[in-house]
Design an enzyme around this catalytic site. Structure first.
Site, PDB file in Angstrom:
ATOM      1  N   ASN A  89      75.328  36.002  55.367  1.00 46.52           N
ATOM      2  CA  ASN A  89      76.718  35.623  55.630  1.00 46.52           C
ATOM      3  C   ASN A  89      77.194  34.577  54.632  1.00 46.52           C
ATOM      4  O   ASN A  89      76.425  33.718  54.207  1.00 46.52           O
ATOM      5  CB  ASN A  89      76.855  35.093  57.054  1.00 46.52           C
ATOM      6  N   VAL A  90      78.476  34.645  54.323  1.00 47.61           N
ATOM      7  CA  VAL A  90      79.052  33.724  53.344  1.00 47.61           C
ATOM      8  C   VAL A  90      79.990  32.734  54.031  1.00 47.61           C
ATOM      9  O   VAL A  90      80.708  31.989  53.380  1.00 47.61           O
ATOM     10  CB  VAL A  90      79.799  34.518  52.237  1.00 47.61           C
ATOM     11  N   HIS A 106      73.506  35.876  49.803  1.00 45.20           N
ATOM     12  CA  HIS A 106      74.705  36.540  49.268  1.00 45.20           C
ATOM     13  C   HIS A 106      75.780  35.539  48.848  1.00 45.20           C
ATOM     14  O   HIS A 106      76.954  35.891  48.742  1.00 45.20           O
ATOM     15  CB  HIS A 106      75.274  37.526  50.302  1.00 45.20           C
ATOM     16  N   CYS A 133      87.835  26.981  34.531  1.00 49.74           N
ATOM     17  CA  CYS A 133      86.548  26.395  34.916  1.00 49.74           C
ATOM     18  C   CYS A 133      86.590  24.897  34.602  1.00 49.74           C
ATOM     19  O   CYS A 133      86.982  24.513  33.498  1.00 49.74           O
ATOM     20  CB  CYS A 133      85.436  27.082  34.118  1.00 49.74           C
ATOM     21  N   LEU A 199      73.257  43.922  68.627  1.00 48.20           N
ATOM     22  CA  LEU A 199      74.060  44.578  69.659  1.00 48.20           C
ATOM     23  C   LEU A 199      73.519  45.970  69.987  1.00 48.20           C
ATOM     24  O   LEU A 199      73.557  46.420  71.127  1.00 48.20           O
ATOM     25  CB  LEU A 199      75.507  44.679  69.148  1.00 48.20           C
ATOM     26  N   ALA A 216      74.984  38.469  70.492  1.00 51.76           N
ATOM     27  CA  ALA A 216      74.215  37.347  69.934  1.00 51.76           C
ATOM     28  C   ALA A 216      74.414  36.074  70.753  1.00 51.76           C
ATOM     29  O   ALA A 216      73.458  35.320  70.975  1.00 51.76           O
ATOM     30  CB  ALA A 216      74.621  37.117  68.479  1.00 51.76           C
TER      31      ALA A 216
HETATM   32  N1  APR Z   1      76.028  40.273  68.569  1.00 56.69           N
HETATM   33  C1  APR Z   1      74.962  40.806  67.918  1.00 56.69           C
HETATM   34  N2  APR Z   1      75.072  41.794  67.002  1.00 56.69           N
HETATM   35  C2  APR Z   1      76.303  42.250  66.736  1.00 56.69           C
HETATM   36  C3  APR Z   1      77.458  41.744  67.367  1.00 56.69           C
HETATM   37  C4  APR Z   1      77.292  40.713  68.342  1.00 56.69           C
HETATM   38  N3  APR Z   1      78.305  40.178  69.005  1.00 56.69           N
HETATM   39  N4  APR Z   1      78.539  42.416  66.885  1.00 56.69           N
HETATM   40  C5  APR Z   1      78.071  43.298  65.999  1.00 56.69           C
HETATM   41  N5  APR Z   1      76.725  43.215  65.897  1.00 56.69           N
HETATM   42  C6  APR Z   1      75.810  43.968  65.044  1.00 56.69           C
HETATM   43  C7  APR Z   1      76.234  45.401  64.788  1.00 56.69           C
HETATM   44  O1  APR Z   1      75.723  46.253  65.792  1.00 56.69           O
HETATM   45  C8  APR Z   1      75.612  45.670  63.408  1.00 56.69           C
HETATM   46  O2  APR Z   1      74.306  46.203  63.538  1.00 56.69           O
HETATM   47  O3  APR Z   1      75.805  43.337  63.771  1.00 56.69           O
HETATM   48  C9  APR Z   1      75.537  44.283  62.753  1.00 56.69           C
HETATM   49  C10 APR Z   1      76.538  44.068  61.644  1.00 56.69           C
HETATM   50  O4  APR Z   1      76.240  44.921  60.582  1.00 56.69           O
HETATM   51  P1  APR Z   1      77.060  44.919  59.216  1.00 56.69           P
HETATM   52  O5  APR Z   1      78.509  44.925  59.491  1.00 56.69           O
HETATM   53  O6  APR Z   1      76.509  45.999  58.367  1.00 56.69           O
HETATM   54  O7  APR Z   1      76.730  43.468  58.590  1.00 56.69           O
HETATM   55  P2  APR Z   1      75.453  43.000  57.744  1.00 56.69           P
HETATM   56  O8  APR Z   1      74.227  43.691  58.194  1.00 56.69           O
HETATM   57  O9  APR Z   1      75.466  41.519  57.743  1.00 56.69           O
HETATM   58  O10 APR Z   1      75.833  43.517  56.304  1.00 56.69           O
HETATM   59  C11 APR Z   1      74.963  43.212  55.233  1.00 56.69           C
HETATM   60  O11 APR Z   1      76.504  44.128  53.687  1.00 56.69           O
HETATM   61  O12 APR Z   1      78.531  44.513  52.665  1.00 56.69           O
HETATM   62  C12 APR Z   1      77.462  43.727  52.727  1.00 56.69           C
HETATM   63  O13 APR Z   1      77.373  41.667  51.694  1.00 56.69           O
HETATM   64  C13 APR Z   1      77.716  42.262  52.912  1.00 56.69           C
HETATM   65  O14 APR Z   1      76.141  40.607  53.717  1.00 56.69           O
HETATM   66  C14 APR Z   1      76.738  41.866  54.000  1.00 56.69           C
HETATM   67  C15 APR Z   1      75.734  42.998  53.968  1.00 56.69           C
END
Ligand code: APR
Length: 234
Positions: A89-90, A106, A133, A199, A216
């Site tokens: 996460n950013v 990231h 810059c 989730l 979460a």
């Molecule tokens: N509690 C727990 N899990 C949750 C919740 C919640 N309230 N809401 C959603 N989720 C879960 C979803 O089920 C999913 O599996 O969080 C996950 C989110 O997945 P993504 O949207 O793919 O996010 P992430 O895995 O962080 O993505 C990775 O992809 O595009 C890039 O750079 C971006 O860092 C990011 C990377």
């Protein structure tokens, strides 16, 4: 004392009001990855890319940590061994909650990076392609985030942490983006007990000894309580 390494993804910040990427209506349903999250997209249209990240930076600045971020900060403060967060996460919410040992694989919305000289500084709330810059004066500034096709930050520290982990957890991540998607498997092969908190089952669920499903904000505090009560012998 047990070393705990935790990977977090967008799901941990969902209940702070920040959209995930791949859930229904997520960021990648609203924006084309190749336009806003690749070096080529930035070269084509830096204004568009800055606009995307400016909006996310504004949202993140207004967001507050939820009980899952708070629980991880409590774990770091109270666990007698080491706790390291590796986050995709950013948004900066782990630090807002009080976590101190955080690797931003990231990058961060709070950071700016000069493409010409590599200098880094604190990003203003609104960035523009014309920003010079502060070090070399070139107008080639970008958000300090890692895009598709680029290498995640801190690979050596990450690999070392996964090798040393006794307990590895992945929270709120879909397991679709590498290398993070392989961390569960890597940690498990190197001897860690692995736990997924999400989730729904992720694409990498098979790499975990244990999967806990739910929001979460509910399942992370419970899990943290369990670890702390085990490590205090209670
Ligand atoms: N509690 C727990 N899990 C949750 C919740 C919640 N309230 N809401 C959603 N989720 C879960 C979803 O089920 C999913 O599996 O969080 C996950 C989110 O997945 P993504 O949207 O793919 O996010 P992430 O895995 O962080 O993505 C990775 O992809 O595009 C890039 O750079 C971006 O860092 C990011 C990377």
């Amino acid at each position: 004392m047990e070393k705990i390494v935790i990977l977090t993804g967008a799901g941990i910040s969902a209940e702070s009001g920040l959209g995930t990427f791949r859930d229904e209506g997520g960021l990648w349903a609203q924006h084309a990855i190749e336009d806003v999250a690749t070096p080529e997209g930035f070269a084509r249209n830096p204004q568009l890319v800055h606009g995307f990240y400016n909006a996310r930076r504004a949202q993140a600045a207004d967001a507050t940590p939820n009980p899952a971020h708070d629980a991880l900060a409590r774990l770091e403060a109270e666990h007698k061994g080491e706790v390291l967060l590796i986050t995709q996460n950013v948004d900066g919410l782990h630090e807002k909650a009080g976590s101190r040992h955080v690797l931003h694989m990231h990058g961060e919305l709070a950071g700016a990076l000069c493409q010409a000289c590599g200098d880094r500084w604190e990003a203003p709330l609104v960035m523009s392609p014309d920003d010079p810059c502060p070090s070399c004066g070139t107008a080639a500034t970008r958000p300090d985030v890692v895009w598709f096709g680029e290498f995640p930050y801190h690979p050596d520290k990450t690999e070392e942490a996964l090798a040393e982990a006794d307990l590895f957890a992945a929270i709120g991540t879909s397991g679709q983006v590498y290398p993070a998607a392989a961390f569960g498997q890597m940690a498990r092969e190197m001897g860690a007990h692995t736990v997924e908190l999400n989730l729904e089952p992720s694409a990498a669920s098979q790499d975990f000894h244990e999967c806990r499903l739910g929001k979460a904000s509910l399942i992370v505090p419970t899990w943290v309580d369990e670890i702390l009560s085990m490590s205090s012998g209670g």
